[in-house]
Design a protein around this motif. Structure first.
Motif, short mmCIF file in Angstrom:
data_model
loop_
_atom_site.label_atom_id
_atom_site.label_comp_id
_atom_site.label_asym_id
_atom_site.label_seq_id
_atom_site.Cartn_x
_atom_site.Cartn_y
_atom_site.Cartn_z
N ILE A 1 9.83 -4.75 6.75
CA ILE A 1 9.02 -3.75 6.06
C ILE A 1 9.97 -2.75 5.41
O ILE A 1 10.82 -2.16 6.09
N GLN B 1 6.20 2.27 2.83
CA GLN B 1 5.06 2.75 3.60
C GLN B 1 3.83 1.91 3.31
O GLN B 1 3.05 1.60 4.20
N GLN B 2 3.66 1.49 2.07
CA GLN B 2 2.49 0.68 1.69
C GLN B 2 2.49 -0.64 2.46
O GLN B 2 1.44 -1.08 2.93
N GLU B 3 3.65 -1.27 2.60
CA GLU B 3 3.72 -2.52 3.37
C GLU B 3 3.29 -2.29 4.82
O GLU B 3 2.55 -3.08 5.39
N ASP C 1 1.39 0.17 6.00
CA ASP C 1 -0.02 0.56 6.07
C ASP C 1 -0.98 -0.61 5.94
O ASP C 1 -2.13 -0.52 6.37
N THR C 2 -0.54 -1.73 5.38
CA THR C 2 -1.42 -2.89 5.21
C THR C 2 -1.30 -3.89 6.37
O THR C 2 -1.97 -4.92 6.34
N LEU C 3 -0.48 -3.57 7.38
CA LEU C 3 -0.38 -4.47 8.54
C LEU C 3 -1.70 -4.51 9.29
O LEU C 3 -2.42 -3.51 9.36
N PRO C 4 -2.03 -5.65 9.89
CA PRO C 4 -3.25 -5.72 10.70
C PRO C 4 -3.08 -4.92 11.99
O PRO C 4 -1.96 -4.63 12.41
N LYS C 5 -4.17 -4.60 12.63
CA LYS C 5 -4.14 -3.87 13.91
C LYS C 5 -3.70 -4.77 15.06
O LYS C 5 -3.31 -4.30 16.11
#
Length: 73
Positions: free
Chosen positions: A3, A6-8, A10-14
């Motif tokens: 990563i 920040q955008q990468e 923030d798009t990670l799954p929980k």
């Protein structure tokens, strides 16, 4: 998984189905650690750990921790 923005992050799954190692390169706010994963700050990263996150720092990385965060340096 690498990563760099920040955008990468923030798009990670929980949650991940299989164990996933997330390597941070850059200036990123880690506000959670996805279930079934480990977050590592590499090289000259600057990470702000907040919320319910866990971060391991290597090299010249800098980590600022808030809330219930856990940091291993």
């Amino acid at each position: 998984m690498k990563i760099t923005t920040q955008q990468e992050f923030d798009t990670l799954p929980k949650s991940f189905k299989g164990f996933t190692h997330i390597e941070i390169y850059g200036n990123i706010e880690v506000n959670f650690t996805p279930e079934n994963s480990q977050v590592t700050a590499r090289e000259n990263s600057q990470v702000t750990a907040c919320g319910d996150s866990q971060v391991t720092a290597w090299g010249d990385s800098q980590v600022t921790a808030w809330g219930d965060s856990q940091v291993t340096a």
